[in-house]
Design a protein around this motif. Structure first.
Motif, short mmCIF file in Angstrom:
data_model
loop_
_atom_site.label_atom_id
_atom_site.label_comp_id
_atom_site.label_asym_id
_atom_site.label_seq_id
_atom_site.Cartn_x
_atom_site.Cartn_y
_atom_site.Cartn_z
N MET A 1 21.86 -7.06 -28.56
CA MET A 1 23.19 -7.59 -28.75
C MET A 1 24.04 -7.21 -27.54
O MET A 1 24.20 -6.05 -27.22
N GLU A 2 24.56 -8.22 -26.87
CA GLU A 2 25.35 -8.01 -25.66
C GLU A 2 26.75 -7.53 -26.01
O GLU A 2 27.44 -8.12 -26.84
N ARG A 3 27.16 -6.43 -25.39
CA ARG A 3 28.49 -5.87 -25.61
C ARG A 3 29.53 -6.73 -24.89
O ARG A 3 29.25 -7.33 -23.86
N VAL A 4 30.75 -6.77 -25.43
CA VAL A 4 31.84 -7.54 -24.85
C VAL A 4 32.90 -6.55 -24.38
O VAL A 4 33.53 -5.89 -25.20
N PRO A 5 33.11 -6.44 -23.04
CA PRO A 5 34.14 -5.51 -22.57
C PRO A 5 35.52 -6.00 -22.99
O PRO A 5 35.81 -7.19 -22.99
N MET A 6 36.38 -5.03 -23.36
CA MET A 6 37.69 -5.39 -23.87
C MET A 6 38.65 -4.22 -23.65
O MET A 6 38.27 -3.07 -23.82
N THR A 7 39.88 -4.54 -23.31
CA THR A 7 40.91 -3.50 -23.22
C THR A 7 41.40 -3.22 -24.63
O THR A 7 41.23 -4.04 -25.54
N PRO A 8 42.04 -2.06 -24.85
CA PRO A 8 42.61 -1.81 -26.18
C PRO A 8 43.62 -2.88 -26.59
O PRO A 8 43.69 -3.26 -27.76
N GLN A 9 44.38 -3.41 -25.61
CA GLN A 9 45.36 -4.46 -25.91
C GLN A 9 44.65 -5.75 -26.35
O GLN A 9 45.11 -6.44 -27.26
N GLY A 10 43.55 -6.07 -25.69
CA GLY A 10 42.79 -7.26 -26.06
C GLY A 10 42.19 -7.13 -27.45
O GLY A 10 42.18 -8.09 -28.23
N HIS A 11 41.70 -5.94 -27.77
CA HIS A 11 41.14 -5.68 -29.10
C HIS A 11 42.22 -5.83 -30.16
O HIS A 11 42.00 -6.45 -31.20
N ALA A 12 43.40 -5.29 -29.88
CA ALA A 12 44.51 -5.38 -30.84
C ALA A 12 44.93 -6.83 -31.04
O ALA A 12 45.22 -7.25 -32.18
N ALA A 13 44.96 -7.62 -29.97
CA ALA A 13 45.36 -9.02 -30.08
C ALA A 13 44.35 -9.82 -30.91
O ALA A 13 44.75 -10.63 -31.76
N LEU A 14 43.05 -9.58 -30.69
CA LEU A 14 42.03 -10.28 -31.48
C LEU A 14 42.11 -9.86 -32.95
O LEU A 14 41.97 -10.69 -33.85
N THR A 15 42.32 -8.58 -33.19
CA THR A 15 42.44 -8.09 -34.56
C THR A 15 43.63 -8.73 -35.26
O THR A 15 43.53 -9.15 -36.43
N ALA A 16 44.75 -8.84 -34.57
CA ALA A 16 45.94 -9.47 -35.15
C ALA A 16 45.68 -10.95 -35.45
O ALA A 16 46.11 -11.46 -36.49
N GLU A 17 44.99 -11.63 -34.55
CA GLU A 17 44.66 -13.04 -34.79
C GLU A 17 43.76 -13.17 -36.01
O GLU A 17 43.94 -14.09 -36.83
N LEU A 18 42.80 -12.27 -36.15
CA LEU A 18 41.89 -12.30 -37.30
C LEU A 18 42.66 -12.11 -38.60
O LEU A 18 42.44 -12.84 -39.57
N VAL A 19 43.57 -11.16 -38.63
CA VAL A 19 44.38 -10.92 -39.84
C VAL A 19 45.19 -12.17 -40.19
O VAL A 19 45.27 -12.57 -41.35
#
Length: 150
Positions: A1-19
């Protein structure tokens, strides 16, 4: 499984979009129910539009969940050094015409050229990773080629 590099801000933005997308599910289901009550489903444009909306929403949820499950969150504030790497802000000068642009190297889901964020997987980023201030690189993008100074 290929890892996806992400900044903490990018992770937070994706999490907010998911919610937000998951919060839309009940409303979409309600729209489908209302449209279904209008009768014949074969010629019911509202029903088909609501089903399409549901399909797009579920596809995006699955995509985000996949990205988040493979996220490699990199705290760029702890990175240092003189070489260009993930999270770095770089200033590039086109050697031929003197145009200067500033980019930040981010994960693929965070890239936004208008905000000066380019994906670490882009041709420009791949060409400059590992370089130092003053280094020159040649970047081939499609049929175009340009020389840049970091």
């Amino acid at each position: 499984m290929e890892r996806v590099p992400m900044t903490p801000q990018g992770h937070a933005a994706l999490t907010a979009e998911l919610v937000a997308l998951k919060a839309e599910r009940p409303q979409i289901s309600q729209e489908i129910g209302i449209a279904r009550d209008h009768g014949d489903l074969k010629e019911n444009a509202e029903y088909h539009a609501a089903k399409d909306k549901q399909g797009m929403c579920e596809a995006r949820i699955a995509e985000i969940e996949d990205r988040l499950s493979r996220a490699d969150i990199i705290d760029t504030s702890k990175l240092g050094g003189d070489k260009v790497k993930f999270g770095a802000f770089v200033e590039l000068e086109d050697i031929d015409n003197g145009t200067v642009v500033t980019y930040r190297l981010v994960g693929p889901d965070e890239s936004d050229l208008k905000q000066g964020k380019i994906s670490i997987t882009s041709p420009v980023a791949r060409a400059i990773v590992g370089k130092e201030v003053g280094d020159e690189v040649r970047v081939q993008i499609g049929r175009a080629s340009c020389r840049e100074r970091v």
